[in-house]
Design a protein around this motif. Sequence first.
Motif, PDB file in Angstrom:
ATOM      1  N   PHE A   1      53.171  35.314  72.736  1.00 47.44           N
ATOM      2  CA  PHE A   1      52.824  35.617  71.349  1.00 47.44           C
ATOM      3  C   PHE A   1      53.465  34.603  70.393  1.00 47.44           C
ATOM      4  O   PHE A   1      52.891  34.288  69.351  1.00 47.44           O
ATOM      5  CB  PHE A   1      53.282  37.033  70.982  1.00 47.44           C
ATOM      6  CG  PHE A   1      52.268  38.094  71.292  1.00 47.44           C
ATOM      7  CD1 PHE A   1      51.213  38.340  70.443  1.00 47.44           C
ATOM      8  CD2 PHE A   1      52.373  38.854  72.448  1.00 47.44           C
ATOM      9  CE1 PHE A   1      50.272  39.324  70.726  1.00 47.44           C
ATOM     10  CE2 PHE A   1      51.435  39.841  72.747  1.00 47.44           C
ATOM     11  CZ  PHE A   1      50.383  40.073  71.888  1.00 47.44           C
ATOM     12  N   SER A   2      54.641  34.123  70.764  1.00 43.58           N
ATOM     13  CA  SER A   2      55.332  33.132  69.926  1.00 43.58           C
ATOM     14  C   SER A   2      54.766  31.730  70.088  1.00 43.58           C
ATOM     15  O   SER A   2      55.187  30.810  69.405  1.00 43.58           O
ATOM     16  CB  SER A   2      56.831  33.121  70.265  1.00 43.58           C
ATOM     17  OG  SER A   2      57.411  34.388  70.051  1.00 43.58           O
ATOM     18  N   ARG A   3      53.831  31.584  71.058  1.00 43.55           N
ATOM     19  CA  ARG A   3      53.236  30.275  71.372  1.00 43.55           C
ATOM     20  C   ARG A   3      54.295  29.255  71.780  1.00 43.55           C
ATOM     21  O   ARG A   3      54.249  28.087  71.400  1.00 43.55           O
ATOM     22  CB  ARG A   3      52.422  29.755  70.190  1.00 43.55           C
ATOM     23  CG  ARG A   3      51.143  30.550  69.933  1.00 43.55           C
ATOM     24  CD  ARG A   3      50.326  29.959  68.789  1.00 43.55           C
ATOM     25  NE  ARG A   3      48.981  30.485  68.756  1.00 43.55           N
ATOM     26  CZ  ARG A   3      48.606  31.598  68.122  1.00 43.55           C
ATOM     27  NH1 ARG A   3      49.528  32.302  67.483  1.00 43.55           N
ATOM     28  NH2 ARG A   3      47.353  32.014  68.144  1.00 43.55           N
ATOM     29  N   LEU A   4      55.254  29.709  72.578  1.00 45.72           N
ATOM     30  CA  LEU A   4      56.308  28.829  73.093  1.00 45.72           C
ATOM     31  C   LEU A   4      55.862  28.243  74.428  1.00 45.72           C
ATOM     32  O   LEU A   4      56.230  28.702  75.502  1.00 45.72           O
ATOM     33  CB  LEU A   4      57.621  29.609  73.262  1.00 45.72           C
ATOM     34  CG  LEU A   4      58.211  30.207  71.984  1.00 45.72           C
ATOM     35  CD1 LEU A   4      59.469  30.998  72.298  1.00 45.72           C
ATOM     36  CD2 LEU A   4      58.517  29.096  70.976  1.00 45.72           C
TER      37      LEU A   4
ATOM     38  N   TYR B   1      49.825  42.925  63.691  1.00 46.93           N
ATOM     39  CA  TYR B   1      50.721  42.088  62.886  1.00 46.93           C
ATOM     40  C   TYR B   1      50.039  41.653  61.591  1.00 46.93           C
ATOM     41  O   TYR B   1      50.678  41.597  60.527  1.00 46.93           O
ATOM     42  CB  TYR B   1      51.129  40.863  63.711  1.00 46.93           C
ATOM     43  CG  TYR B   1      52.297  40.087  63.147  1.00 46.93           C
ATOM     44  CD1 TYR B   1      53.584  40.603  63.197  1.00 46.93           C
ATOM     45  CD2 TYR B   1      52.100  38.837  62.572  1.00 46.93           C
ATOM     46  CE1 TYR B   1      54.659  39.881  62.697  1.00 46.93           C
ATOM     47  CE2 TYR B   1      53.162  38.109  62.074  1.00 46.93           C
ATOM     48  CZ  TYR B   1      54.436  38.631  62.130  1.00 46.93           C
ATOM     49  OH  TYR B   1      55.493  37.916  61.625  1.00 46.93           O
ATOM     50  N   ILE B   2      48.755  41.336  61.682  1.00 44.97           N
ATOM     51  CA  ILE B   2      48.000  40.935  60.485  1.00 44.97           C
ATOM     52  C   ILE B   2      47.961  42.072  59.470  1.00 44.97           C
ATOM     53  O   ILE B   2      48.191  41.880  58.268  1.00 44.97           O
ATOM     54  CB  ILE B   2      46.573  40.502  60.880  1.00 44.97           C
ATOM     55  CG1 ILE B   2      46.614  39.170  61.613  1.00 44.97           C
ATOM     56  CG2 ILE B   2      45.671  40.412  59.657  1.00 44.97           C
ATOM     57  CD1 ILE B   2      45.296  38.768  62.239  1.00 44.97           C
ATOM     58  N   VAL B   3      47.687  43.290  59.942  1.00 41.46           N
ATOM     59  CA  VAL B   3      47.628  44.441  59.048  1.00 41.46           C
ATOM     60  C   VAL B   3      49.015  44.733  58.467  1.00 41.46           C
ATOM     61  O   VAL B   3      49.134  45.099  57.284  1.00 41.46           O
ATOM     62  CB  VAL B   3      47.072  45.669  59.788  1.00 41.46           C
ATOM     63  CG1 VAL B   3      47.176  46.923  58.926  1.00 41.46           C
ATOM     64  CG2 VAL B   3      45.622  45.418  60.186  1.00 41.46           C
ATOM     65  N   ALA B   4      50.061  44.566  59.254  1.00 45.06           N
ATOM     66  CA  ALA B   4      51.422  44.770  58.739  1.00 45.06           C
ATOM     67  C   ALA B   4      51.709  43.827  57.579  1.00 45.06           C
ATOM     68  O   ALA B   4      52.326  44.211  56.576  1.00 45.06           O
ATOM     69  CB  ALA B   4      52.434  44.560  59.861  1.00 45.06           C
ATOM     70  N   LYS B   5      51.238  42.594  57.684  1.00 39.00           N
ATOM     71  CA  LYS B   5      51.418  41.638  56.585  1.00 39.00           C
ATOM     72  C   LYS B   5      50.617  42.053  55.353  1.00 39.00           C
ATOM     73  O   LYS B   5      51.083  41.908  54.214  1.00 39.00           O
ATOM     74  CB  LYS B   5      51.001  40.239  57.036  1.00 39.00           C
ATOM     75  CG  LYS B   5      52.002  39.549  57.950  1.00 39.00           C
ATOM     76  CD  LYS B   5      51.608  38.097  58.183  1.00 39.00           C
ATOM     77  CE  LYS B   5      52.692  37.353  58.939  1.00 39.00           C
ATOM     78  NZ  LYS B   5      52.348  35.920  59.128  1.00 39.00           N
ATOM     79  N   LEU B   6      49.407  42.582  55.581  1.00 32.36           N
ATOM     80  CA  LEU B   6      48.585  43.012  54.456  1.00 32.36           C
ATOM     81  C   LEU B   6      49.252  44.153  53.694  1.00 32.36           C
ATOM     82  O   LEU B   6      49.083  44.276  52.468  1.00 32.36           O
ATOM     83  CB  LEU B   6      47.202  43.453  54.952  1.00 32.36           C
ATOM     84  CG  LEU B   6      46.298  42.348  55.524  1.00 32.36           C
ATOM     85  CD1 LEU B   6      44.979  42.952  56.024  1.00 32.36           C
ATOM     86  CD2 LEU B   6      46.033  41.262  54.488  1.00 32.36           C
TER      87      LEU B   6
ATOM     88  N   PRO C   1      59.282  37.384  63.070  1.00 26.23           N
ATOM     89  CA  PRO C   1      58.238  36.600  63.745  1.00 26.23           C
ATOM     90  C   PRO C   1      57.447  37.441  64.732  1.00 26.23           C
ATOM     91  O   PRO C   1      57.952  38.420  65.295  1.00 26.23           O
ATOM     92  CB  PRO C   1      59.034  35.496  64.456  1.00 26.23           C
ATOM     93  CG  PRO C   1      60.298  35.381  63.670  1.00 26.23           C
ATOM     94  CD  PRO C   1      60.609  36.760  63.191  1.00 26.23           C
ATOM     95  N   VAL C   2      56.207  37.044  64.966  1.00 22.00           N
ATOM     96  CA  VAL C   2      55.291  37.857  65.762  1.00 22.00           C
ATOM     97  C   VAL C   2      55.792  38.082  67.184  1.00 22.00           C
ATOM     98  O   VAL C   2      55.626  39.173  67.747  1.00 22.00           O
ATOM     99  CB  VAL C   2      53.876  37.227  65.772  1.00 22.00           C
ATOM    100  CG1 VAL C   2      53.883  35.849  66.415  1.00 22.00           C
ATOM    101  CG2 VAL C   2      52.876  38.144  66.487  1.00 22.00           C
ATOM    102  N   GLY C   3      56.414  37.060  67.800  1.00 24.15           N
ATOM    103  CA  GLY C   3      56.907  37.219  69.163  1.00 24.15           C
ATOM    104  C   GLY C   3      57.998  38.264  69.258  1.00 24.15           C
ATOM    105  O   GLY C   3      58.011  39.104  70.168  1.00 24.15           O
ATOM    106  N   ILE C   4      58.935  38.232  68.309  1.00 20.94           N
ATOM    107  CA  ILE C   4      60.017  39.223  68.295  1.00 20.94           C
ATOM    108  C   ILE C   4      59.468  40.598  67.943  1.00 20.94           C
ATOM    109  O   ILE C   4      59.908  41.619  68.482  1.00 20.94           O
ATOM    110  CB  ILE C   4      61.121  38.795  67.306  1.00 20.94           C
ATOM    111  CG1 ILE C   4      61.711  37.447  67.714  1.00 20.94           C
ATOM    112  CG2 ILE C   4      62.213  39.849  67.221  1.00 20.94           C
ATOM    113  CD1 ILE C   4      62.734  36.901  66.749  1.00 20.94           C
TER     114      ILE C   4
END
Length: 397
Positions: free
Chosen positions: A16-19, A34-39, A88-91
């Motif tokens: 998810f972190s794109r590592l 995660y997108i909705v949480a930001k909204l 961050p999304v990964g965490i």
Amino acid sequence: MLALLAIAVLLKAAWFSRLGLGQDRELVDFDAFYIVAKLVWHGTVEQAYQFAKLIVIQREASGGHDSFMPWTYPPQFSLLLAPFALIPVGIAYLLFTASTLALYLAVLRRIAGSRFVLVLIILFPTIGITLACGQNSFLTAALIGLVCLFFEERPAVAGVALGLMIIKPHLAIAFAVYAILRRSWVVVFTAGAVVLASSVICTALFGVQIWTALLQSVRDSSAFLEQGYYPLYRMISIYAALRTAGLSASGSFVGQVAVAVLALGVVLIAVYRKMPVRESLGLTAIVSVCISPYAYDYDFLIFGIGLALLLPALLANAREWERGIIYILPIPIGALGYMRATQMAASHKDPQWLDVLSIGGFAILPLIALIVGILLLRSSSSETIQSVPAQGPLARI
């Protein structure tokens, strides 16, 4: 097995972190969360229910991919997700998935007792599905498990857990009916109070218009479901099974209604016959995934709660070959779902052979029918439960 799950959560958090992994990938369920949480923090959460706007937001977040995940969750779930947008999304995935997985496993262990490993093996592929997409089914299945654990001894706690199922209300219909039939008014009124209080809070924070937006998104998603825009091959409902087999939307819906009526009939019979509470709750749990046409492979974890409850009775009443079917059939249901989930997460390739039929939808009905037949058609008494020790609050019911 628990070590493998821990490693999988960490690797998926890195994905998810794109590592080094997932650099160019489709969005999956937790990305939508995660997108909705930001909204929520931007004060524009109503856009999550406006599909024309949400598809643009998701396309930008995915780097141009065209996949789209409609948002039809009640605003209570949006509010629950809001804190995860601050990290961050990964965490965020790591904290959300690890905590809900731990809760689910703890509840399942409490119910299954010494048979925990057996149930864990049966559900392992389905657990993998949830880890792969970051869904909330660990949480919803744990809430259903808490309803079962505390229904008799601490009905207020059971009511709170049932009320929190407002985040996925279609999976709690059978338990709402069960509580009413049992006249467990503490459970019913506590659940209603939780729904009402959380709705008032959401109205105060998001405005009255959030409910209009929710209703519109439900109507739009119903049209999407009818037109086959959802990945029906990942669903486990009879509607999806019949639809992927070529039946019309209206014919498939009639089949879904028939199965839902039969499922609620099982709940009614279990209460009317005054079956042991452990058995009646277990039957309610396994049929709860048959009520709605909108039931995915990861929702099968609720079936695991029911199976854990019913294992003592099945060990006492089922023949060896019947137990073999009950133990084995859930594994390919979960395994196929896992392969499909990982394929969808990797890319948007054209459907392959396993992306055609809703195999889970066809398999789950005979599985549940077998269990229901064993428990309802053969003698089932309190002596069955007493012959096999139980643990926790269920030990005395």
